[in-house]
Design a protein around this motif. Structure first.
Motif, PDB file in Angstrom:
ATOM      1  N   ALA A   3       0.820  -0.925  -0.064  1.00 41.52           N
ATOM      2  CA  ALA A   3      -0.328   0.005   0.051  1.00 41.52           C
ATOM      3  C   ALA A   3       0.536   1.565   0.061  1.00 41.52           C
ATOM      4  O   ALA A   3       0.497   2.413  -0.750  1.00 41.52           O
ATOM      5  N   ALA A   4       2.062   1.230   0.518  1.00 39.66           N
ATOM      6  CA  ALA A   4       2.792   3.061   0.909  1.00 39.66           C
ATOM      7  C   ALA A   4       3.539   2.530  -0.637  1.00 39.66           C
ATOM      8  O   ALA A   4       3.435   3.891  -0.911  1.00 39.66           O
ATOM      9  N   ILE A   5       4.125   1.927  -1.286  1.00 38.79           N
ATOM     10  CA  ILE A   5       4.390   1.888  -2.429  1.00 38.79           C
ATOM     11  C   ILE A   5       3.518   2.431  -3.757  1.00 38.79           C
ATOM     12  O   ILE A   5       3.420   3.370  -3.976  1.00 38.79           O
ATOM     13  N   ASN A   6       2.623   2.164  -4.241  1.00 38.41           N
ATOM     14  CA  ASN A   6       1.155   2.341  -4.304  1.00 38.41           C
ATOM     15  C   ASN A   6       0.874   3.413  -4.497  1.00 38.41           C
ATOM     16  O   ASN A   6      -0.060   4.276  -4.791  1.00 38.41           O
ATOM     17  N   SER A   7       0.681   4.171  -3.268  1.00 38.95           N
ATOM     18  CA  SER A   7       0.457   5.384  -2.629  1.00 38.95           C
ATOM     19  C   SER A   7       1.424   6.832  -2.119  1.00 38.95           C
ATOM     20  O   SER A   7       1.404   7.244  -2.104  1.00 38.95           O
ATOM     21  N   ASP A   8       2.763   6.199  -3.387  1.00 37.30           N
ATOM     22  CA  ASP A   8       4.144   7.208  -2.978  1.00 37.30           C
ATOM     23  C   ASP A   8       4.357   7.093  -1.721  1.00 37.30           C
ATOM     24  O   ASP A   8       4.653   8.802  -1.556  1.00 37.30           O
ATOM     25  N   VAL A   9       3.984   6.753  -0.688  1.00 30.14           N
ATOM     26  CA  VAL A   9       4.964   6.812   0.720  1.00 30.14           C
ATOM     27  C   VAL A   9       6.060   7.846   0.058  1.00 30.14           C
ATOM     28  O   VAL A   9       7.389   6.802  -0.494  1.00 30.14           O
ATOM     29  N   LYS A  10       7.039   8.743   0.667  1.00 28.14           N
ATOM     30  CA  LYS A  10       8.463   8.786   0.986  1.00 28.14           C
ATOM     31  C   LYS A  10       9.760   7.962   1.736  1.00 28.14           C
ATOM     32  O   LYS A  10      10.295   7.856   1.139  1.00 28.14           O
ATOM     33  N   VAL A  11       9.463   7.914   2.532  1.00 28.54           N
ATOM     34  CA  VAL A  11       9.694   7.663   3.894  1.00 28.54           C
ATOM     35  C   VAL A  11       8.980   6.362   4.211  1.00 28.54           C
ATOM     36  O   VAL A  11       7.746   7.061   5.036  1.00 28.54           O
ATOM     37  N   PHE A  12       9.979   5.284   5.106  1.00 31.30           N
ATOM     38  CA  PHE A  12       9.623   3.934   6.044  1.00 31.30           C
ATOM     39  C   PHE A  12      10.515   4.361   6.924  1.00 31.30           C
ATOM     40  O   PHE A  12      11.647   3.864   7.089  1.00 31.30           O
ATOM     41  N   VAL A  13      10.029   3.417   8.466  1.00 32.35           N
ATOM     42  CA  VAL A  13      10.637   3.805   9.070  1.00 32.35           C
ATOM     43  C   VAL A  13      10.026   2.782   9.780  1.00 32.35           C
ATOM     44  O   VAL A  13       8.878   2.732  10.624  1.00 32.35           O
ATOM     45  N   HIS A  14      11.419   1.804  10.381  1.00 37.38           N
ATOM     46  CA  HIS A  14      10.639   0.343  10.497  1.00 37.38           C
ATOM     47  C   HIS A  14      11.499   0.286  11.632  1.00 37.38           C
ATOM     48  O   HIS A  14      12.573   0.398  12.282  1.00 37.38           O
ATOM     49  N   THR A  15      10.273   0.049  13.129  1.00 32.82           N
ATOM     50  CA  THR A  15      11.428  -0.475  14.196  1.00 32.82           C
ATOM     51  C   THR A  15      11.818  -2.163  14.160  1.00 32.82           C
ATOM     52  O   THR A  15      10.300  -3.309  13.898  1.00 32.82           O
ATOM     53  N   SER A  16      12.882  -2.730  14.129  1.00 30.08           N
ATOM     54  CA  SER A  16      12.945  -4.181  14.378  1.00 30.08           C
ATOM     55  C   SER A  16      13.437  -4.409  15.859  1.00 30.08           C
ATOM     56  O   SER A  16      12.461  -3.998  16.662  1.00 30.08           O
ATOM     57  N   SER A  17      13.704  -5.437  15.708  1.00 23.73           N
ATOM     58  CA  SER A  17      13.507  -5.951  17.013  1.00 23.73           C
ATOM     59  C   SER A  17      15.183  -6.264  17.510  1.00 23.73           C
ATOM     60  O   SER A  17      16.218  -6.656  16.520  1.00 23.73           O
ATOM     61  N   MET A  18      16.023  -5.872  18.985  1.00 21.97           N
ATOM     62  CA  MET A  18      17.157  -7.072  18.683  1.00 21.97           C
ATOM     63  C   MET A  18      17.095  -8.386  18.781  1.00 21.97           C
ATOM     64  O   MET A  18      18.598  -8.782  18.935  1.00 21.97           O
TER      65      MET A  18
END
Length: 335
Positions: free
Chosen positions: A103-118
């Motif tokens: 959805a983010a790519i198709n909606s042209d979101v510019k920045v994606f911040v992802h919280t991963s895990s230790m």
């Protein structure tokens, strides 16, 4: 410049603090959360709230509409528990992420911040954990988080999506889900002790961790989306105040005034990583990261909050997908 920002999991523990931070900076914030581990009462009233699950393509499309930045915190974040519910964990985390990313790519979101895990680091021969060390995941949750990181790299190369991967380490504090018996050891200890029950420690308690107070963490998660030097990077976010689980139990007993209680030791959790704490040198360099809350002070603040909220009964799953070798504390649903 003010932005329209989506925070997934924004009714949860870290997500709700991040929403508060972004709103305080003047941004319009949308929140999507299925309330499986979060609470509507956590959501800032100035945020636009969507109740829904990221496994739904329709929910994801609605959530990203008009959004130029995404902070992805929603997850079934249960490292050890995921060994015993791998299918649910994969659907919730991996499939949910893919629907959101589409959805983010198709909606042209510019920045994606992802919280991963230790947990992606697993067992490491050299400590503290650093971003250039090879991953060694030891449970399905960690495997999924590592896979998500790789997918962000692939889709960034393909579509030019700007992304940052943040790896928070043992975050604790106000709004942590007190009903959760599977994760967040400080929360579990405080919840039990304030009910007059001793803390239960898996193993001998010599496991080492460095716990990070939530208000020392979320401002830097927010900052990462606006820091060009952070794009394309994996960055640890965590305190460097290393302690043992035994010491954590002692501090909780002292801060709750229940030094009459003695911790109970249970058999070790399957596949638990013995030592897990990070170097935050990269975060200091790129995000000017710093911690200001010592562990004891943070625990004191959390104890005060739990006293105000009142301790809660743990909510166990009716049945784990796999019960063989599951900790007895879980299978007997100890309160």
């Amino acid at each position: 410049m003010k932005h329209t920002i989506l925070v997934t999991g924004g009714a949860g523990f870290m997500g709700s603090h991040l929403v508060d931070q972004l709103i305080s900076e003047g941004h319009h914030v949308k929140v999507v959360d299925n309330l499986s581990g979060g609470y509507l009462s956590n959501v800032n009233p100035k945020a636009e709230f969507i109740k829904g699950d990221l496994q739904s393509a329709k929910v994801c499309r609605k959530a990203v509409e008009g959004v130029d930045m995404v902070y992805h915190l929603a997850a079934h974040a249960a490292e050890g528990q995921s060994l015993f519910c791998p299918v649910y964990n994969a659907k919730s985390n991996y499939i949910g992420f893919l629907q959101l990313l589409e959805a983010a790519i198709n909606s042209d979101v510019k920045v994606f911040v992802h919280t991963s895990s230790m947990s992606v680091y697993g067992h490491q021969k050299e400590m503290p954990m650093r971003e250039d060390q090879p991953y060694n995941p030891k449970d399905p949750y960690a495997v999924g988080k590592a896979a998500i990181e790789q997918l962000l790299l692939i889709y960034s190369e393909l579509f030019g999506l700007k992304y940052t991967i943040l790896i928070p380490h043992n975050v604790y504090g106000e709004r942590q889900n007190l009903n959760d018996p599977y994760r967040n050891v400080i929360s579990i200890f405080i919840n039990r002790v304030l009910q007059g029950k001793p803390p239960i420690i898996f193993g001998d308690g010599t496991q080492t961790r460095a716990f990070t107070y939530v208000r020392d963490c979320t401002p830097y998660i927010a900052k990462a989306g606006f820091t060009s030097e952070a794009f394309g990077e994996r960055i640890n976010i965590g305190s460097e105040e290393v302690t043992t689980i035994n010491e954590v139990a002692r501090i909780v007993l002292e801060e709750t005034g229940r030094t009459d209680l003695r911790p109970v030791h249970a058999p070790p959790r399957p596949m638990e990583v013995k030592h897990a704490y990070c170097s935050s040198e990269k975060a200091r360099r790129i995000l000017d990261y710093k911690t200001t809350t010592p562990l004891r002070i943070g625990i004191r603040k959390m104890v005060d909050w739990v006293r105000r909220e009142g301790p809660r009964s743990f909510k166990y799953w009716n049945r784990l997908e796999i019960t063989k070798k599951a900790p007895e504390v879980w299978t007997k649903k100890l309160q």
